[in-house]
Design a protein around this motif. Structure first.
Motif, PDB file in Angstrom:
ATOM      1  N   ALA A 129      18.405   9.627  78.536  1.00 26.68           N
ATOM      2  CA  ALA A 129      17.422   9.517  77.453  1.00 26.68           C
ATOM      3  C   ALA A 129      17.778  10.424  76.282  1.00 26.68           C
ATOM      4  O   ALA A 129      17.344  10.189  75.155  1.00 26.68           O
ATOM      5  N   LEU A 130      18.577  11.458  76.538  1.00 27.21           N
ATOM      6  CA  LEU A 130      18.961  12.391  75.481  1.00 27.21           C
ATOM      7  C   LEU A 130      20.204  11.930  74.721  1.00 27.21           C
ATOM      8  O   LEU A 130      20.550  12.535  73.705  1.00 27.21           O
ATOM      9  N   ALA A 131      20.867  10.890  75.192  1.00 31.55           N
ATOM     10  CA  ALA A 131      22.134  10.454  74.594  1.00 31.55           C
ATOM     11  C   ALA A 131      21.984  10.071  73.125  1.00 31.55           C
ATOM     12  O   ALA A 131      22.878  10.335  72.316  1.00 31.55           O
ATOM     13  N   SER A 132      20.874   9.457  72.753  1.00 32.71           N
ATOM     14  CA  SER A 132      20.712   8.995  71.370  1.00 32.71           C
ATOM     15  C   SER A 132      19.942   9.992  70.502  1.00 32.71           C
ATOM     16  O   SER A 132      19.674   9.714  69.343  1.00 32.71           O
ATOM     17  N   VAL A 133      19.617  11.147  71.037  1.00 32.77           N
ATOM     18  CA  VAL A 133      18.865  12.161  70.304  1.00 32.77           C
ATOM     19  C   VAL A 133      19.857  13.131  69.665  1.00 32.77           C
ATOM     20  O   VAL A 133      20.799  13.573  70.321  1.00 32.77           O
ATOM     21  N   PRO A 134      19.666  13.478  68.377  1.00 33.39           N
ATOM     22  CA  PRO A 134      20.569  14.433  67.725  1.00 33.39           C
ATOM     23  C   PRO A 134      20.620  15.770  68.468  1.00 33.39           C
ATOM     24  O   PRO A 134      19.615  16.214  69.035  1.00 33.39           O
ATOM     25  N   GLY A 135      21.789  16.401  68.453  1.00 31.03           N
ATOM     26  CA  GLY A 135      22.006  17.638  69.189  1.00 31.03           C
ATOM     27  C   GLY A 135      21.023  18.742  68.866  1.00 31.03           C
ATOM     28  O   GLY A 135      20.582  19.479  69.747  1.00 31.03           O
ATOM     29  N   CYS A 136      20.642  18.866  67.582  1.00 29.46           N
ATOM     30  CA  CYS A 136      19.706  19.934  67.208  1.00 29.46           C
ATOM     31  C   CYS A 136      18.334  19.700  67.833  1.00 29.46           C
ATOM     32  O   CYS A 136      17.641  20.653  68.191  1.00 29.46           O
ATOM     33  N   ILE A 137      17.956  18.450  68.008  1.00 28.31           N
ATOM     34  CA  ILE A 137      16.674  18.126  68.642  1.00 28.31           C
ATOM     35  C   ILE A 137      16.780  18.320  70.150  1.00 28.31           C
ATOM     36  O   ILE A 137      15.861  18.847  70.787  1.00 28.31           O
ATOM     37  N   VAL A 138      17.902  17.915  70.744  1.00 25.41           N
ATOM     38  CA  VAL A 138      18.113  18.103  72.183  1.00 25.41           C
ATOM     39  C   VAL A 138      18.033  19.587  72.523  1.00 25.41           C
ATOM     40  O   VAL A 138      17.402  19.979  73.506  1.00 25.41           O
ATOM     41  N   ARG A 139      18.637  20.422  71.688  1.00 25.18           N
ATOM     42  CA  ARG A 139      18.619  21.863  71.917  1.00 25.18           C
ATOM     43  C   ARG A 139      17.182  22.373  71.945  1.00 25.18           C
ATOM     44  O   ARG A 139      16.809  23.168  72.794  1.00 25.18           O
ATOM     45  N   GLU A 140      16.352  21.899  71.032  1.00 32.06           N
ATOM     46  CA  GLU A 140      14.949  22.333  70.995  1.00 32.06           C
ATOM     47  C   GLU A 140      14.164  21.779  72.184  1.00 32.06           C
ATOM     48  O   GLU A 140      13.369  22.486  72.793  1.00 32.06           O
ATOM     49  N   GLU A 170       9.057  17.739  78.511  1.00 34.21           N
ATOM     50  CA  GLU A 170       7.957  16.832  78.784  1.00 34.21           C
ATOM     51  C   GLU A 170       7.647  15.966  77.562  1.00 34.21           C
ATOM     52  O   GLU A 170       7.268  14.819  77.695  1.00 34.21           O
ATOM     53  N   ALA A 171       7.809  16.542  76.363  1.00 34.64           N
ATOM     54  CA  ALA A 171       7.548  15.786  75.141  1.00 34.64           C
ATOM     55  C   ALA A 171       8.464  14.573  75.027  1.00 34.64           C
ATOM     56  O   ALA A 171       8.069  13.524  74.524  1.00 34.64           O
ATOM     57  N   LEU A 172       9.676  14.696  75.535  1.00 33.94           N
ATOM     58  CA  LEU A 172      10.629  13.601  75.488  1.00 33.94           C
ATOM     59  C   LEU A 172      10.227  12.479  76.435  1.00 33.94           C
ATOM     60  O   LEU A 172      10.369  11.313  76.133  1.00 33.94           O
ATOM     61  N   TRP A 173       9.714  12.863  77.610  1.00 31.10           N
ATOM     62  CA  TRP A 173       9.407  11.873  78.635  1.00 31.10           C
ATOM     63  C   TRP A 173       7.995  11.293  78.487  1.00 31.10           C
ATOM     64  O   TRP A 173       7.671  10.295  79.104  1.00 31.10           O
ATOM     65  N   ALA A 174       7.132  11.935  77.698  1.00 32.19           N
ATOM     66  CA  ALA A 174       5.736  11.485  77.575  1.00 32.19           C
ATOM     67  C   ALA A 174       5.678  10.147  76.833  1.00 32.19           C
ATOM     68  O   ALA A 174       6.424   9.913  75.879  1.00 32.19           O
ATOM     69  N   PRO A 175       4.792   9.237  77.274  1.00 31.45           N
ATOM     70  CA  PRO A 175       4.657   7.961  76.569  1.00 31.45           C
ATOM     71  C   PRO A 175       4.075   8.167  75.183  1.00 31.45           C
ATOM     72  O   PRO A 175       3.259   9.077  74.971  1.00 31.45           O
ATOM     73  N   ALA A 176       4.503   7.368  74.233  1.00 29.81           N
ATOM     74  CA  ALA A 176       4.003   7.449  72.867  1.00 29.81           C
ATOM     75  C   ALA A 176       2.546   7.005  72.824  1.00 29.81           C
ATOM     76  O   ALA A 176       2.168   6.060  73.497  1.00 29.81           O
ATOM     77  N   ARG A 177       1.740   7.680  72.030  1.00 32.78           N
ATOM     78  CA  ARG A 177       0.325   7.322  71.928  1.00 32.78           C
ATOM     79  C   ARG A 177       0.021   6.700  70.607  1.00 32.78           C
ATOM     80  O   ARG A 177       0.576   6.858  69.635  1.00 32.78           O
TER      81      ARG A 177
END
Length: 177
Positions: A129-140, A170-177
């Motif tokens: 799930a992190l593959a398409s997320v920019p590195g600076c966001i993954v780091r955070e 958890e923010a990454l895995w949480a369903p969008a509201r």
């Protein structure tokens, strides 16, 4: 007004030039730890870089950043270790040594304390799930939580159980509201 760690509000007028110089030296040492995390760094070495005695440096660092120099350095090392473990091409031992730790047991214990799961379990988890997320966001998102911010102390992982991700993950895995 600026809030000092545990001391209430501090006005900018009450900050002396000496205190500003100390804070600048502490920031440079923190930047050194961020850059040189894989080097063997100890409090006397860091204190020399800050032009302070080891005891004074430790007190000032904790007052400024809310954690000891060792805790800060280990958090940075675990943060870098998580990135290497997500790649999946290095063993836990190789990652331990690559981030500057010399004891696999101490590294694993601190990793588990900060992340809630062992390095082996973290490495085995699906990180696609992190593959398409920019590195600076993954780091955070994957930044380890300091122990004080965790609601419960890390528990030993038993076979078949899976620890929950950090609050940032958890923010990454949480369903969008």
């Amino acid at each position: 007004m600026v809030a000092a760690a545990g001391r209430g509000p501090v006005t900018l007028a009450s900050v002396t030039p000496e205190k500003l110089a100390d804070l600048a030296r502490l920031r440079r040492v923190r930047d050194l730890m961020d850059r040189e995390y894989a080097r063997p760094l100890d409090v006397p070495t860091l204190a020399r870089a800050a032009l302070m005695s080891p005891a004074h440096f430790s007190r000032q660092f904790r007052a400024a950043y809310g954690e000891t120099p060792y805790a800060y350095l280990m958090t940075r090392r675990v943060e870098r270790a998580k990135a290497l473990l997500r790649r999946g091409d290095m063993s836990v031992t190789d990652v331990c040594l690559a981030v500057g730790c010399t004891s696999l047991g101490s590294f694993s214990a601190r990793f588990t304390q900060l992340t809630g799961e062992t390095p082996t379990a973290y490495r085995a988890r699906d990180h696609s799930a992190l593959a398409s997320v920019p590195g600076c966001i993954v780091r955070e998102l994957t930044r380890p939580d300091p122990p004080a911010s965790r609601s419960q102390p890390a528990q030993r992982q038993t076979s078949g159980s899976r620890q929950t991700p950090s609050r940032n993950e958890e923010a990454l895995w949480a369903p969008a509201r």
